[in-house]
Design an enzyme around this catalytic site. Structure first.
Site, PDB file in Angstrom:
ATOM      1  N   ASN A  48      83.548 -66.093  30.680  1.00 46.59           N
ATOM      2  CA  ASN A  48      83.584 -65.806  32.253  1.00 46.59           C
ATOM      3  C   ASN A  48      84.918 -65.262  32.321  1.00 46.59           C
ATOM      4  OD1 ASN A  48      81.031 -66.306  32.677  1.00 46.59           O
ATOM      5  ND2 ASN A  48      81.433 -68.284  33.789  1.00 46.59           N
ATOM      6  N   ASN A  59      77.943 -85.473  32.562  1.00 52.89           N
ATOM      7  CA  ASN A  59      78.712 -86.005  33.414  1.00 52.89           C
ATOM      8  C   ASN A  59      77.741 -87.132  34.337  1.00 52.89           C
ATOM      9  OD1 ASN A  59      77.421 -84.760  35.813  1.00 52.89           O
ATOM     10  ND2 ASN A  59      79.028 -83.201  35.954  1.00 52.89           N
ATOM     11  N   ASP A  89      85.151 -79.394  30.239  1.00 54.81           N
ATOM     12  CA  ASP A  89      85.078 -78.486  29.033  1.00 54.81           C
ATOM     13  C   ASP A  89      86.206 -78.978  28.007  1.00 54.81           C
ATOM     14  OD1 ASP A  89      83.062 -76.991  30.432  1.00 54.81           O
ATOM     15  OD2 ASP A  89      84.589 -75.768  31.235  1.00 54.81           O
ATOM     16  N   ALA A 113      94.136 -82.028  31.351  1.00 50.67           N
ATOM     17  CA  ALA A 113      93.787 -80.399  32.038  1.00 50.67           C
ATOM     18  C   ALA A 113      93.557 -80.295  33.520  1.00 50.67           C
ATOM     19  CB  ALA A 113      92.592 -80.228  31.451  1.00 50.67           C
ATOM     20  N   GLY A 171      93.682 -73.437  37.222  1.00 51.51           N
ATOM     21  CA  GLY A 171      92.956 -72.652  36.054  1.00 51.51           C
ATOM     22  C   GLY A 171      92.333 -73.478  35.015  1.00 51.51           C
TER      23      GLY A 171
END
Ligand code: RIB
Length: 297
Positions: free
Chosen positions: A9, A179, A247, A277, A282
């Site tokens: 994406n 999750n 991710d 992360a 972003g």
């Protein structure tokens, strides 16, 4: 080698003071675009963890395609099986609140054209790893898991976003990564027996012979295998933006297992990567490099 079959994406990201309630308008403070998609994010995470990675997926013939692939290309992810679809490149509209939490709406576009034929055309070697998520057609995921089993490939399925239909083939994956809310939903669909999440995870592992991993955000990670139950902590952080943290965890976990780390060590490293992360905005720009993780463990 790790093969990722999944979504690519371009993320359109607005920072807001707080996430709006339905019907509410809130002021934003910044807008940016960044490469995203759960498949592409996981491919980049596995690559930044040090693995050789190839990506199977699709983008459109539009201006967003090159932006969506830019960081994968720069990192050296093998992209020869990323096709050009007739639909536009997938888009995610993301709002990130002041506490780092987010809401996301995804328009699949080209990702909806990643088909079982793409799986068949790919070619797999025994002993390689396959990492999947649920942002491409479910028939393609099913075909990929069956192909993996037939070819001696070790498969990991990340159950994001939740689709109740995939409960039918979770058992085909060697590792299922969910999750907590996804796992709780699958527990209901699969009628897993137990009074606690841990008991239900044990029930899944015993019934399927597979490994189930459940991420708990700041509370770390749980994993159940038929002979083992693990509780792994994560790093304490103050999150700036949690988009892509799951991710990053999945990509790092696949990379760790593919280099022969024990499940516990691979989970520990993946949890640390997922936490780091959250420290930058972003999805892909925030994925840490291996050297940033190793010094924290
Ligand atoms: O998991 C985060 C990702 O979900 C974003 O990058 C967005 O593209 C959506 O697919």
């Amino acid at each position: 080698m790790i093969t990722i079959i999944g979504s690519i994406n371009l993320d359109l990201i607005a920072r807001v003071e707080r996430l709006p309630a339905p019907g509410e308008t809130v002021p934003g403070s910044a807008f940016s675009t960044a490469p995203g998609g759960k498949g592409a994010n996981q491919a980049l995470a596995a690559r930044r963890a040090g693995a050789s990675v190839r990506m199977i997926g699709a983008v459109g013939s539009d201006a967003f395609a090159a932006q969506a692939l830019a960081l994968l290309e720069e990192a050296g992810v093998e992209l020869s099986r990323v096709g050009k679809a007739s639909s536009p490149t997938g888009i995610a509209m993301i709002l990130v609140g002041g506490d780092g939490e987010n809401v996301i709406a995804v328009i699949p576009g080209a990702n909806a054209q990643v088909s079982p034929a793409n799986v068949e055309a790919a070619g797999f070697d025994q002993g390689e790893f396959l990492l999947l998520q649920q942002e491409i057609p479910l028939a393609t995921i099913d075909a990929a898991l069956r192909r993996a089993r037939a070819s001696g490939v070790i498969s990991l399925l990340n159950t994001a976003p939740f689709h109740k239909e995939t409960a039918d083939f979770l058992h085909l994956a060697d590792y299922v990564i969910a999750n907590e809310s996804e796992f709780d939903l699958y527990s209901g669909v699969l009628a897993l027996v137990g009074d606690s999440r841990e008991e239900k995870m044990r029930a899944f592992a015993a019934a399927t012979g597979r490994v189930i991993v459940v991420t708990l955000g700041s509370d770390g990670v749980l994993a159940a295998a038929p002979e083992q139950f693990l509780k792994v902590p994560t790093l304490p952080i103050a999150p700036v933006d949690t988009v892509g943290a799951g991710d990053t965890f999945c990509g790092y976990l696949a990379a760790g297992l593919s280099e022969g780390l024990s499940l516990e060590v691979a989970l520990r490293r993946a949890a640390a990567a997922g936490a780091l992360a959250c420290l930058k905005p972003g999805a892909q720009p925030s994925i840490p490099f291996r050297t940033e993780i190793d010094c924290k463990l």
